[in-house]
Design an enzyme around this catalytic site. Structure first.
Site, PDB file in Angstrom:
ATOM      1  N   SER A 259       0.849  -1.190   0.000  1.00  0.00           N
ATOM      2  CA  SER A 259       0.000   0.000   0.000  1.00  0.00           C
ATOM      3  C   SER A 259       0.882   1.235   0.000  1.00  0.00           C
ATOM      4  O   SER A 259       2.033   1.185   0.459  1.00  0.00           O
ATOM      5  CB  SER A 259      -0.888   0.007   1.254  1.00  0.00           C
ATOM      6  OG  SER A 259      -1.521   1.262   1.436  1.00  0.00           O
TER       7      SER A 259
ATOM      8  N   TYR B  64      -3.116  -1.566  10.152  1.00  0.00           N
ATOM      9  CA  TYR B  64      -3.054  -1.792   8.707  1.00  0.00           C
ATOM     10  C   TYR B  64      -1.753  -1.232   8.139  1.00  0.00           C
ATOM     11  O   TYR B  64      -1.053  -1.904   7.368  1.00  0.00           O
ATOM     12  CB  TYR B  64      -4.259  -1.135   8.032  1.00  0.00           C
ATOM     13  CG  TYR B  64      -4.260  -1.298   6.530  1.00  0.00           C
ATOM     14  CD1 TYR B  64      -4.716  -2.477   5.948  1.00  0.00           C
ATOM     15  CD2 TYR B  64      -3.808  -0.277   5.690  1.00  0.00           C
ATOM     16  CE1 TYR B  64      -4.723  -2.636   4.570  1.00  0.00           C
ATOM     17  CE2 TYR B  64      -3.808  -0.434   4.315  1.00  0.00           C
ATOM     18  CZ  TYR B  64      -4.264  -1.607   3.759  1.00  0.00           C
ATOM     19  OH  TYR B  64      -4.250  -1.764   2.401  1.00  0.00           O
TER      20      TYR B  64
END
Length: 240
Positions: free
Chosen positions: A135, A148
């Site tokens: 990400s 996350y």
């Protein structure tokens, strides 16, 4: 990499980026095995003609079961796409420990264990690839998604080391860093989102050119900012 004729194992391939990626890889002539855990999505993917392996990779048993299911199959490409997010923000509530454990298992432990379990198979292929989807938040974290961000940063670090370890082998290692993509996981987000089809197309192009890293969409801008000033990139992202 020439994708035609390759056997691809794609985790999280029944929805979101994964499903679009499965379709585009099939269009390139690849045979795609997808994993999923939601019965309705599994049946929908089967109806599209995909071979689906049911596996809850947020559990160790799901990982070991998937490795058993593909044992002996000549996998050329492993795409670690499955992932999940969870709120971990002490400003609003005490984080859910069970949810934290699931995200750590799915986003970090599962990719590492799948790579280890398939390493000998990949080593034996004429041309092979490992694709880890991290990400943009692996570069600079935001504030509310601490777990996350940490899992994606961990997978990014692992991917960099893995690439160096395998540089003299036939296994190419690609990291994909998407921005916020319009999927079920981001349904509650109101900010600008990239279409999953567009994200999948960038992944396919990166695979075909044997790229080391694919910065997708707005992550290209974040990487430029980070190259100039890591501190500025962090300040920008921590505002969210």
């Amino acid at each position: 990499m020439k994708l035609e004729g390759k056997l691809v194992l794609l985790t999280g391939g029944t929805d979101g980026i994964g499903l679009r990626l499965a379709r585009q890889l099939r269009d390139k002539g690849a045979q795609v095995l997808v994993t999923g855990r939601t019965p309705e999505r599994i049946e929908a993917a089967k109806a599209e003609g995909f071979e689906v392996l049911a596996a809850d990779l947020a559990t160790p048993e799901g990982v070991s079961g998937l490795l058993s299911a593909v044992a002996g199959r000549p996998v050329d490409v492993l795409i670690n796409n499955a992932g999940m997010g969870v709120t971990h923000d002490y400003r609003t509530a005490i984080p859910d420990a069970a949810a934290d454990e699931r995200i750590l298992q799915l986003n970090v432990h599962a990719p590492i264990r799948l790579i280890a379990g398939l390493m000998e198979t990949l080593r034996g292929r004429p041309e092979a690839m490992i694709v880890n989807v991290t990400s943009g938040l692996a570069i600079a974290p935001n504030t509310g998604s601490a777990i996350y961000c940490a899992t994606k940063a961990a997978l990014r670090s692992y991917t960099m080391s893995l690439r160096k370890q395998l540089e003299h082998t036939r296994i190419h290692v690609l990291e994909v860093l998407p921005p916020v993509v319009d999927t079920a996981m981001t349904a509650d987000r109101t900010n600008k989102k990239l279409a999953p089809e567009a994200c999948a197309a960038e992944i396919v192009r990166a695979m075909e050119r044997n790229a080391d890293e694919a910065n997708v969409g707005q992550v290209k801008f974040l990487r430029r900012v980070y190259s100039i000033s890591p501190a500025l990139a962090r300040r920008i992202m921590l505002a969210f």
